[in-house]
Design a protein around this motif. Structure first.
Motif, mmCIF file in Angstrom:
data_model
loop_
_atom_site.group_PDB
_atom_site.id
_atom_site.type_symbol
_atom_site.label_atom_id
_atom_site.label_comp_id
_atom_site.label_asym_id
_atom_site.label_seq_id
_atom_site.Cartn_x
_atom_site.Cartn_y
_atom_site.Cartn_z
ATOM 1 N N ALA A 72 7.497 14.812 4.559
ATOM 2 C CA ALA A 72 8.201 14.532 5.809
ATOM 3 C C ALA A 72 9.272 13.475 5.607
ATOM 4 C CB ALA A 72 7.202 14.077 6.876
ATOM 5 N N HIS A 73 10.385 13.613 6.329
ATOM 6 C CA HIS A 73 11.454 12.618 6.272
ATOM 7 C C HIS A 73 10.915 11.253 6.696
ATOM 8 C CE1 HIS A 73 15.384 10.774 6.655
ATOM 9 N NE2 HIS A 73 15.088 10.425 7.898
ATOM 10 N N GLY A 74 11.264 10.223 5.932
ATOM 11 C CA GLY A 74 10.800 8.880 6.237
ATOM 12 C C GLY A 74 9.559 8.478 5.483
ATOM 13 N N ASN A 75 8.973 9.375 4.673
ATOM 14 C CA ASN A 75 7.840 8.976 3.838
ATOM 15 C C ASN A 75 8.281 7.930 2.820
ATOM 16 O OD1 ASN A 75 6.130 10.711 5.146
ATOM 17 N ND2 ASN A 75 5.788 12.080 3.416
ATOM 18 N N PRO A 76 7.344 7.125 2.315
ATOM 19 C CA PRO A 76 7.711 6.088 1.352
ATOM 20 C C PRO A 76 8.474 6.627 0.142
ATOM 21 C CG PRO A 76 5.510 5.680 2.158
ATOM 22 C CD PRO A 76 5.925 7.008 2.705
ATOM 23 N N SER A 118 7.438 13.142 -1.794
ATOM 24 C CA SER A 118 5.983 13.081 -1.804
ATOM 25 C C SER A 118 5.421 13.095 -0.392
ATOM 26 C CB SER A 118 5.512 11.805 -2.517
ATOM 27 O OG SER A 118 4.100 11.673 -2.422
ATOM 28 N N VAL A 119 4.283 13.764 -0.229
ATOM 29 C CA VAL A 119 3.584 13.765 1.058
ATOM 30 C C VAL A 119 2.717 12.521 1.221
ATOM 31 C CG1 VAL A 119 3.547 16.280 1.206
ATOM 32 C CG2 VAL A 119 1.615 15.061 0.172
ATOM 33 N N VAL A 120 2.559 11.732 0.180
ATOM 34 C CA VAL A 120 1.684 10.561 0.244
ATOM 35 C C VAL A 120 2.280 9.521 1.187
ATOM 36 C CG1 VAL A 120 0.650 8.690 -1.068
ATOM 37 C CG2 VAL A 120 0.742 10.968 -2.044
ATOM 38 N N TYR A 121 1.494 9.118 2.169
ATOM 39 C CA TYR A 121 1.943 8.167 3.188
ATOM 40 C C TYR A 121 1.414 6.764 2.919
ATOM 41 C CZ TYR A 121 3.283 6.717 7.939
ATOM 42 O OH TYR A 121 3.852 6.091 9.021
ATOM 43 N N ASP A 122 0.195 6.674 2.386
ATOM 44 C CA ASP A 122 -0.396 5.404 1.991
ATOM 45 C C ASP A 122 -1.488 5.692 0.977
ATOM 46 O OD1 ASP A 122 -2.595 6.339 3.312
ATOM 47 O OD2 ASP A 122 -2.885 4.617 4.564
ATOM 48 N N TYR A 123 -2.135 4.660 0.452
ATOM 49 C CA TYR A 123 -3.157 4.906 -0.566
ATOM 50 C C TYR A 123 -4.217 3.814 -0.580
ATOM 51 C CZ TYR A 123 -0.570 1.665 -3.702
ATOM 52 O OH TYR A 123 0.055 0.580 -4.271
ATOM 53 N N GLY A 124 -5.185 3.938 -1.514
ATOM 54 C CA GLY A 124 -6.261 2.965 -1.615
ATOM 55 C C GLY A 124 -7.395 3.214 -0.640
ATOM 56 N N ASN A 170 -8.726 0.708 10.110
ATOM 57 C CA ASN A 170 -7.458 0.226 9.579
ATOM 58 C C ASN A 170 -6.287 0.604 10.460
ATOM 59 O OD1 ASN A 170 -7.861 -0.986 6.768
ATOM 60 N ND2 ASN A 170 -9.090 0.882 6.648
ATOM 61 N N LEU A 171 -5.327 -0.301 10.544
ATOM 62 C CA LEU A 171 -4.025 -0.011 11.131
ATOM 63 C C LEU A 171 -3.137 0.479 9.990
ATOM 64 C CD1 LEU A 171 -1.912 -0.086 13.396
ATOM 65 C CD2 LEU A 171 -1.525 -2.496 12.819
ATOM 66 N N ILE A 172 -2.641 1.698 10.118
ATOM 67 C CA ILE A 172 -1.962 2.353 8.997
ATOM 68 C C ILE A 172 -0.459 2.123 9.051
ATOM 69 C CG2 ILE A 172 -1.537 4.544 7.844
ATOM 70 C CD1 ILE A 172 -4.458 3.468 7.743
ATOM 71 N N GLU A 173 0.067 1.664 7.927
ATOM 72 C CA GLU A 173 1.497 1.499 7.760
ATOM 73 C C GLU A 173 1.935 2.212 6.488
ATOM 74 O OE1 GLU A 173 3.060 -2.560 8.771
ATOM 75 O OE2 GLU A 173 0.947 -3.050 8.590
ATOM 76 N N PRO A 174 3.105 2.843 6.519
ATOM 77 C CA PRO A 174 3.550 3.607 5.351
ATOM 78 C C PRO A 174 3.757 2.722 4.135
ATOM 79 C CG PRO A 174 5.328 3.364 6.954
ATOM 80 C CD PRO A 174 4.086 2.878 7.625
ATOM 81 N N ALA A 210 5.377 9.856 -6.323
ATOM 82 C CA ALA A 210 4.787 8.953 -5.328
ATOM 83 C C ALA A 210 4.510 7.586 -5.913
ATOM 84 C CB ALA A 210 3.502 9.563 -4.787
ATOM 85 N N SER A 211 5.524 6.791 -6.149
ATOM 86 C CA SER A 211 5.352 5.410 -6.617
ATOM 87 C C SER A 211 5.495 4.506 -5.425
ATOM 88 C CB SER A 211 6.413 5.083 -7.670
ATOM 89 O OG SER A 211 7.696 5.275 -7.144
ATOM 90 N N LEU A 212 4.467 4.427 -4.561
ATOM 91 C CA LEU A 212 4.583 3.694 -3.323
ATOM 92 C C LEU A 212 3.410 2.786 -3.088
ATOM 93 C CD1 LEU A 212 2.645 6.048 -2.163
ATOM 94 C CD2 LEU A 212 4.797 7.006 -1.417
ATOM 95 N N LEU A 213 3.495 2.071 -2.000
ATOM 96 C CA LEU A 213 2.396 1.215 -1.554
ATOM 97 C C LEU A 213 1.851 1.837 -0.294
ATOM 98 C CD1 LEU A 213 4.375 -2.084 -1.923
ATOM 99 C CD2 LEU A 213 2.492 -1.370 -3.377
#
Length: 391
Positions: free
Chosen positions: A226-230, A234-240, A269-273, A13-16
């Motif tokens: 899920a397909h389309g995750n960052p 990884s199941v991580v969709y966003d962080y912080g 918050n408005l959540i974006e992947p 999960a190396s994402l934003l």
């Protein structure tokens, strides 16, 4: 069972990623997508129908009935086909069915393995997107070693108290703590399962892309990324995030989340992947309108004494946010992704702490109080579920 080791699911999960904040100056509070991959922007996905008109700046709330009383530490709520409610009791580990018309209370049973303590226990629940065929109930709960998500078959033909099948754990290894266990789960418009987690008081976990803590997770009904995750593995969709306890989608399938702040600002918050919502580096909106360093500003923020938000729902063009320490229901009217007016508060102090708010599907809301959770002041009849007519 979990389909792959936790480390394998999360190490890539190396994402934003995405979310916000909220708790209070007192002891800290802990509390559905489309078949195509989610859009990387806040724009509505293809095929979504935009809102034709914005809601009015001022709305209204009227309590039309008390559905039921005498609930113990109610937390998660799921709406069954037909309108009846399933309600999770955090501290007893039990799930109850409440008749939407009669208010009749029926115990389904207890979720095995629940280890309540602090802000942990039986938290969010959801029913599968194909409930009519599979009768699956999903639960997010704290065990002796972690937070996890399991699903159980619900057979209402069995005797009360014995209507839940053995739990099938689909995802485990979410860090647990006395505080900040997150816990809200919901199926999105894409039929994927979303979960809001907390950082358990270990602030560094929120920015650690290899940990599921302090995140919003997105997974298949079987617990797979899920397909389309960052990140594909990884199941991580966003962080912080500090502690996400509210998830809701608007009419254009955009995901919104509420978050406990520490001492200064709670957030919507408005959540974006793939986005980073800033905790613990930033709390609330940055001065000058930009968090900088790639962090996403909340759409709205509140002093923690006025909110400490838990559940949220979308109805009548607005996000409705239940507040614990603030003991009020907030209305945030939206024109697309922008507020139409300043948030408006209702029911201030009338029913005490408010834990969960759920859209009933007809423009009304179910509102659940939280005065028996060890931090409130219970009155006769607590805790209760109220039906609200809103505009």
């Amino acid at each position: 069972m979990q389909r792959r080791p936790q480390t394998a699911v999360l190490a890539a999960a190396s994402l934003l990623l995405v979310a916000g904040c909220s708790s209070g100056g007192a002891p800290p509070e802990g509390g559905g997508g489309s078949p195509a991959a989610p859009s990387k922007s806040a724009a509505a996905p293809p095929g979504a129908t935009p809102e034709s008109t914005a809601p009015p700046a001022k709305g209204s709330v009227k309590v039309t009935r008390t559905l039921t009383t005498g609930l113990t530490s109610p937390w998660g709520v799921a709406v069954l086909p037909g309108g009846d409610l399933l309600v999770a009791s955090r501290d007893t580990g039990k799930i109850f069915r409440i008749g939407a018309d009669s208010g009749k209370k029926t115990e389904l049973g207890s979720v095995p393995g629940v280890d309540p303590g602090g802000e942990g226990g039986l938290l969010g629940i959801a029913v599968s997107s194909t409930f009519g065929a599979d009768h699956q109930v999903y639960a997010y709960f704290t065990t002796a070693s972690d937070n996890r998500i399991a699903r159980m078959n619900y057979d209402e033909k069995r005797p009360p108290g014995n209507q839940l099948g053995a739990p099938d754990t689909i995802f485990k290894g979410i860090p647990k703590g006395q505080i900040h266990n997150g816990g809200r789960i919901a199926f999105g418009p894409d039929k994927m399962l979303y979960a809001g987690t907390g950082e358990t008081g270990d602030k560094g976990l929120a920015q650690d892309k290899g940990s599921p803590a302090g995140k919003i997770l997105r997974m298949t009904p079987d617990g797979e990324p899920a397909h389309g995750n960052p990140e594909a593995d990884s199941v991580v969709y966003d962080y912080g995030h500090r502690n996400v306890q509210g998830l809701a989608w608007d009419n254009d399938k955009r995901l919104w989340a509420s978050e406990f702040g520490q001492d200064t600002w709670d957030e919507l918050n408005l959540i974006e992947p793939g986005k980073n919502y800033g905790w613990p580096e930033v709390e609330g909106k940055a001065k000058g309108g930009s968090k900088g360093a790639g962090f996403v500003n909340p759409v709205e923020q509140w002093k923690t004494a006025d909110a400490s938000p838990s559940g949220i729902a979308f109805a009548k063009g607005s996000v409705w946010m239940a507040s614990l320490r603030g003991e009020r229901l907030w209305r945030i009217p939206l024109d697309g992704t922008k507020p139409v007016a300043a948030p408006q508060a209702f029911l201030k102090g009338t029913y005490g702490r408010l834990r969960t708010v759920v859209a009933a599907g007809d423009g009304t809301l179910w509102l659940v109080t939280s005065n028996t959770d060890g931090r409130g002041t219970p009155h006769k009849g607590d805790d209760r579920i109220l039906r609200l007519k809103v505009s």
